[in-house]
Every structure is written in C-alpha cells, then in structure tokens.
Design a protein around this motif. Structure first.
Motif, PDB file in Angstrom:
ATOM      1  N   ASP A 258      53.060  55.015 -36.230  1.00  0.00           N
ATOM      2  CA  ASP A 258      52.612  56.408 -36.252  1.00  0.00           C
ATOM      3  C   ASP A 258      51.401  56.639 -35.358  1.00  0.00           C
ATOM      4  OD1 ASP A 258      52.581  59.052 -36.936  1.00  0.00           O
ATOM      5  OD2 ASP A 258      51.787  58.772 -38.950  1.00  0.00           O
ATOM      6  N   LEU A 259      50.481  55.688 -35.329  1.00  0.00           N
ATOM      7  CA  LEU A 259      49.239  55.848 -34.566  1.00  0.00           C
ATOM      8  C   LEU A 259      49.253  55.073 -33.254  1.00  0.00           C
ATOM      9  CD1 LEU A 259      46.540  55.702 -37.409  1.00  0.00           C
ATOM     10  CD2 LEU A 259      47.810  57.663 -36.520  1.00  0.00           C
TER      11      LEU A 259
ATOM     12  N   THR B 223      49.417  51.830 -32.529  1.00  0.00           N
ATOM     13  CA  THR B 223      48.485  50.714 -32.492  1.00  0.00           C
ATOM     14  C   THR B 223      49.236  49.421 -32.790  1.00  0.00           C
ATOM     15  OG1 THR B 223      46.361  49.901 -33.330  1.00  0.00           O
ATOM     16  CG2 THR B 223      47.821  50.957 -34.924  1.00  0.00           C
ATOM     17  N   THR B 224      48.512  48.342 -33.071  1.00  0.00           N
ATOM     18  CA  THR B 224      49.111  47.027 -33.292  1.00  0.00           C
ATOM     19  C   THR B 224      48.719  46.496 -34.668  1.00  0.00           C
ATOM     20  OG1 THR B 224      47.189  45.887 -32.344  1.00  0.00           O
ATOM     21  CG2 THR B 224      48.968  46.523 -30.825  1.00  0.00           C
ATOM     22  N   VAL B 225      49.303  45.355 -35.022  1.00  0.00           N
ATOM     23  CA  VAL B 225      48.932  44.691 -36.274  1.00  0.00           C
ATOM     24  C   VAL B 225      47.444  44.359 -36.260  1.00  0.00           C
ATOM     25  CG1 VAL B 225      49.292  42.656 -37.718  1.00  0.00           C
ATOM     26  CG2 VAL B 225      51.238  43.745 -36.594  1.00  0.00           C
ATOM     27  N   SER B 226      46.964  43.927 -35.111  1.00  0.00           N
ATOM     28  CA  SER B 226      45.545  43.595 -34.978  1.00  0.00           C
ATOM     29  C   SER B 226      44.663  44.819 -35.211  1.00  0.00           C
ATOM     30  CB  SER B 226      45.268  43.015 -33.583  1.00  0.00           C
ATOM     31  OG  SER B 226      43.907  42.686 -33.439  1.00  0.00           O
ATOM     32  N   GLY B 227      45.126  45.999 -34.750  1.00  0.00           N
ATOM     33  CA  GLY B 227      44.364  47.227 -34.963  1.00  0.00           C
ATOM     34  C   GLY B 227      44.237  47.578 -36.432  1.00  0.00           C
ATOM     35  N   VAL B 228      45.336  47.421 -37.184  1.00  0.00           N
ATOM     36  CA  VAL B 228      45.298  47.678 -38.624  1.00  0.00           C
ATOM     37  C   VAL B 228      44.428  46.643 -39.322  1.00  0.00           C
ATOM     38  CG1 VAL B 228      46.674  47.957 -40.711  1.00  0.00           C
ATOM     39  CG2 VAL B 228      47.583  48.734 -38.523  1.00  0.00           C
ATOM     40  N   GLN B 229      44.520  45.378 -38.877  1.00  0.00           N
ATOM     41  CA  GLN B 229      43.687  44.323 -39.456  1.00  0.00           C
ATOM     42  C   GLN B 229      42.214  44.648 -39.295  1.00  0.00           C
ATOM     43  OE1 GLN B 229      43.357  40.833 -37.133  1.00  0.00           O
ATOM     44  NE2 GLN B 229      42.327  39.629 -38.707  1.00  0.00           N
ATOM     45  N   VAL B 230      41.826  45.111 -38.113  1.00  0.00           N
ATOM     46  CA  VAL B 230      40.425  45.465 -37.863  1.00  0.00           C
ATOM     47  C   VAL B 230      39.993  46.607 -38.782  1.00  0.00           C
ATOM     48  CG1 VAL B 230      38.847  46.488 -36.183  1.00  0.00           C
ATOM     49  CG2 VAL B 230      40.374  44.639 -35.486  1.00  0.00           C
TER      50      VAL B 230
ATOM     51  N   ALA C 232      38.674  59.588 -47.351  1.00  0.00           N
ATOM     52  CA  ALA C 232      40.097  59.492 -47.667  1.00  0.00           C
ATOM     53  C   ALA C 232      40.872  60.665 -47.091  1.00  0.00           C
ATOM     54  CB  ALA C 232      40.294  59.411 -49.176  1.00  0.00           C
ATOM     55  N   LEU C 233      40.322  61.873 -47.178  1.00  0.00           N
ATOM     56  CA  LEU C 233      40.982  63.062 -46.628  1.00  0.00           C
ATOM     57  C   LEU C 233      41.061  62.989 -45.105  1.00  0.00           C
ATOM     58  CD1 LEU C 233      39.385  65.821 -48.894  1.00  0.00           C
ATOM     59  CD2 LEU C 233      41.734  64.960 -48.999  1.00  0.00           C
ATOM     60  N   LEU C 234      39.996  62.504 -44.473  1.00  0.00           N
ATOM     61  CA  LEU C 234      40.002  62.347 -43.013  1.00  0.00           C
ATOM     62  C   LEU C 234      41.038  61.303 -42.592  1.00  0.00           C
ATOM     63  CD1 LEU C 234      38.672  63.172 -40.335  1.00  0.00           C
ATOM     64  CD2 LEU C 234      37.005  61.324 -40.691  1.00  0.00           C
ATOM     65  N   SER C 235      41.148  60.231 -43.354  1.00  0.00           N
ATOM     66  CA  SER C 235      42.133  59.192 -43.052  1.00  0.00           C
ATOM     67  C   SER C 235      43.553  59.741 -43.150  1.00  0.00           C
ATOM     68  CB  SER C 235      41.966  58.011 -44.018  1.00  0.00           C
ATOM     69  OG  SER C 235      40.684  57.424 -43.898  1.00  0.00           O
TER      70      SER C 235
ATOM     71  N   ILE D   9      44.000  55.808 -34.285  1.00  0.00           N
ATOM     72  CA  ILE D   9      43.425  54.678 -35.011  1.00  0.00           C
ATOM     73  C   ILE D   9      41.911  54.811 -35.179  1.00  0.00           C
ATOM     74  CG2 ILE D   9      43.139  53.265 -32.923  1.00  0.00           C
ATOM     75  CD1 ILE D   9      44.078  52.030 -36.465  1.00  0.00           C
ATOM     76  N   TRP D  10      41.213  55.414 -34.202  1.00  0.00           N
ATOM     77  CA  TRP D  10      39.760  55.477 -34.303  1.00  0.00           C
ATOM     78  C   TRP D  10      39.306  56.498 -35.336  1.00  0.00           C
ATOM     79  CZ3 TRP D  10      37.566  51.385 -32.956  1.00  0.00           C
ATOM     80  CH2 TRP D  10      38.039  50.626 -31.871  1.00  0.00           C
TER      81      TRP D  10
END
Length: 470
Positions: A45-46, A48-55, A95-98, A104-105
């Motif tokens: 959806d965004l 990005t990569t697995v590494s991006g979610v990990q970060v 949480a609402l912003l997320s 990703i940023w």
C-alpha cells in the motif's frame, strides 16, 4: 482509598482504577506487535519494503525506551494523572495519523514518533499510580501482576487481532482500533483514577541528561539496523552510542555529587537484585518481540500467508501466554520468583528448540504451533515475577524513577529484538530465507541463555514473598 488495601483485597474503587491501567499496558504492548502481521499489506500500500516496516516498528519501540525515563520524571513535576491523560491524547493523534498515512514517512511520524512519545508519557504514571494506590505488598503484587499480564497478552494477541482487522477491513482500521481503545482509556481515567499526591511544578528537570541518554540509545539501535547495509557505519554508530551513554552516566554521577538534579539516580544501579531483574525484563521482551517479528515476516514473505493466517498461527503463543498468566498467582504461591523466572527462560528456549527443526522439516502451518505455544507459556509465566523483583527492590521515594527505568529497559529489549533478529532475517530473506530465519531464531535463543544466567544469579527466596522482603 489506600487504606482499604491493607487486607490485600481490592476495594471497588481500586478495581475500577485497575481497569484503565491494565488496558493502557495492553494497548501499548499490542501496538508493538500488531504491525508484524501487516508487513505485506503496508509494503504494497505504501510502496515500501520489509525493511521499511521493520524500521517503523523498531523506531516505535526505541522512542518508548529512550523517553520512558524522562516520562517518569515528568510525572512528579506535572502530576501523574495529567501526564497519563496527555500521553493518551498524543497516542490517539498518532494512531489517527497512521491510519491516514499516504506514505511510509507519515506512518513513521504517526506510529513511531507520536505513539512512541504518547506511550512514554502514559506508561510511567500507570506504574507509579499503582504503587501509590495499592499500598500493601499483597495488593500491589496482584495489581502489578494484572497489568504485566495484560502487557504480555497485548503483545501476544497483537498479531491475531491485527491480522483479523487487516484481513477483514484494512491495516488502516487496525490503527483506528487503537485510537478507539485509547480514547476509552482516557474516559475511564477521568472517571475512575485519582492522583493521591499533588504535582510539584518547581521540581527541576534534567534536559541535558534526557537528550544525551536518548541520543545514545538511538545511535546503538540505529547502528544495529544499519548492519545489513554497511558494517562500518553499523560499528561506528554503535561505538558512538556507547560513548554517549558512557558520558551520560559519568555526567549524572558528577551532577549528583554536586547536588544538582539528574535524570536518573545512580543509586538505582547499586541494587544487585534489581539489576538482575532488569536484565531478565530486557531479554524477555527481546525474545517476545524478536520471535514475533521473525516468525511473522517469514510466514508472510516466504510462505505467502496473509495477515489473518499469520495471526491465527500466533494464536498458539496467545494461548500459552494466557494460560500461564491465569496460573501466575498459583505459581507465585508455590514457587519462588527466581524459580519462576528461570523456568520461564528454560521453557522459552525449549520452544525455540522445538520450533526450528519442525519448521524446517515441513511446510505445513501446524509445524509452528507447538514451539510458539511453549514460547508463549514460558514468557507469560515470567513477565510478572520480573516486574515484582525490580519494583519491590526500592521504597516509595524511588518508585517514579524505577518505574520509568524498568519500562525503558523492557522497551529497549523489544526494540533490540526487532533490530537484532529482524536485521538478521531481512539480510537474507530473499536469497536464503531458511538460513536467515534459523539464524535469527538462534540469536533469540542465545539471548535467552543470557537471561537464564541472570535469573539463576537471583537470590533463591521463598514462595509468595518479594526478594526485597527476604
């Protein structure tokens, strides 16, 4: 209200206050693990990569760890209930912003930063108010047990609940769920929670210590995250972080001797039992979050499971945590805290030993269940005793500081779990997925051996009593 705890039973007022406290710990722990089952959905959806979610996950846990101690100090200056309420509101905004994040940023800003800051503000008051309201050891131990158990349940059920919401609706709705729970907690706190002590607005605050300790922790964990990209940068950041933290402790000692306000009293590190307890806390959460991220990422990226399938597999861990949490009080009456913590580490390591060969031997999802159940049962059984060991080592005059330090150590363990085990996994998840998965889980198991050694070094003690009273 305080006097009515002398019998070791909870008054109706205290039972009501305990509900938002336990829910607060639940949702913060839940937030640390629920994103693990959204890796594929968020990545697609965004863009990005697995590494991006990990970060994103690791930075959330790191922000909590870095700011938990300052958050504990602010409670004395501005009031415990006020800090709790502000923390809940900041968390809700994050949480609402997320939920609305276009990239990703923005997700990092909402989830990692704002939710992390909110958690650092709201968790210390939970533990401090629990200490102040539950005045005798018996009732306080039960209250800490309930709150800690809800933290373990939150971390264990994060993948299941997050997976269900993501598959049925969207990963964005999972953040709306967090916002709804946090707003509910804020309403309950307003109605049911009282602060027995007035704030002290004139109390000084160590800004320099806050900055240096936060920078040091960020450098160390960021260095670990950089390991799969550039080993030289990784080493430089870790060394720089250690140097900054060393300077922080030296500065604290000098300021303390000069009678100046400090972020963290060095007396907190002079208690051997508490030090060992904090090591066990750190590694428990390292193992829980490390296992959660590694297994979740492996299931989704390598095995191709969706969010709800991944969450259902983690039901085994949830059942294990719930079962041991329900039995925790019975165990505490019959076994010493040292025994419970040591047994918890031994079981968790055994769970990893079961998980590795069974997963490599077959492609079926059932291969994960026995190991994850044993891991959950072991972790659930030792979370509460470790908290009791640390909190009971100090008097009420230091509860604010030790609560912040204890939570910081636990969250640092969570961020290290995601950083160390996650980095090992991500480094080879496409080229050699089986090997990188095994190495990541072995790293978690080695950490468990360190925790077991720390647990065995605790005094033997007697069943049903905190070590500080023996």
């Amino acid at each position: 209200m305080a006097e009515r705890t002398r019998t070791g039973r909870f008054s109706p007022e205290l039972r009501r206050a305990l509900i938002p406290f336990a829910l607060a710990q639940f949702i913060c722990s839940y937030a640390g693990s629920n994103m693990n089952v959204m890796i594929n959905d968020i990545s697609e959806d965004l863009n990005t990569t697995v590494s991006g979610v990990q970060v994103t996950i690791t930075v959330f846990l790191l922000v909590m760890a870095a700011l938990m101690i300052p958050g504990g100090k602010l409670t004395d200056r501005y009031g415990r209930k006020r800090c709790l309420t502000v923390g809940l509101l900041v968390y809700a905004v994050g949480a609402l912003l997320s939920a609305a994040a276009p990239g990703i940023w923005v997700l990092v800003l909402g989830n990692s930063i704002l939710e992390g800051v909110g958690t650092a503000l709201l968790i210390p008051p939970v533990y401090i108010l629990t200490t102040l309201l539950f005045t005798d050891l018996a009732s306080r131990a039960k209250a800490f047990g309930a709150i800690s158990a809800m933290g373990g349940v939150g971390a264990a059920t994060g993948p299941l609940i997050g997976g269900f919401i993501t598959s049925a609706f969207s990963w964005r709705v999972a953040f709306l769920f967090q916002a709804a729970i946090v707003i509910l907690i804020a309403v309950l706190c307003r109605r049911w929670v009282t602060d027995p002590l007035p704030p002290e607005p004139a109390m000084p605050f160590d800004v320099r210590g806050t900055i240096s300790s936060s920078v040091g922790l960020v450098l160390v964990v960021s260095g670990i995250l950089a390991a799969d990209d550039n080993l030289a940068v990784c080493a430089a950041m870790i060394v720089a972080g250690i140097l900054v933290l060393t300077w922080f402790f030296i500065s604290v000692r000098h300021r303390e001797r000069a009678g100046k306000p400090v972020l963290l009293s060095t007396s907190l590190f002079k208690n051997r039992v508490s030090n060992l307890g904090m090591i066990t806390q750190n590694i428990q959460w390292l193992m829980l979050m490390g296992t959660s991220f590694v297994v979740s990422a492996y299931l989704q990226v390598v095995r191709g499971y969706n969010a709800i399938e991944t969450g259902l597999i983690f039901t085994a861990t949830t059942v294990g945590v719930l079962l041991s949490s329900l039995l925790a009080e019975r165990f505490a009456r019959r076994r010493a805290q040292r025994t419970l913590i040591s047994a918890g580490f031994a079981l968790t390591i055994a769970g990893i030993a079961i998980l590795l060969p069974m997963v490599s031997a077959t492609d079926g999802p059932w291969a994960f269940l026995p190991g994850l159940f044993v891991i959950g049962f072991g972790l659930g059984g030792m979370l509460t005793p470790s908290v009791n060991v640390v909190q009971s080592a100090f008097g009420e005059d230091l509860q604010g500081e030790i609560s912040g330090l204890s939570r910081s150590v636990s969250n640092l363990g969570s961020s290290l779990g995601g950083a160390i085990a996650g980095t090992i996994l991500v480094a080879g998840i496409t080229a050699t997925p089986g090997r990188s998965y095994a190495l990541a889980m072995i790293a978690v198991g080695v950490a468990g051996l360190i925790g077991l050694a720390a647990a065995l070094a605790l005094p033997r003690g007697r069943p049903g009593q905190p070590l500080a009273a023996q």
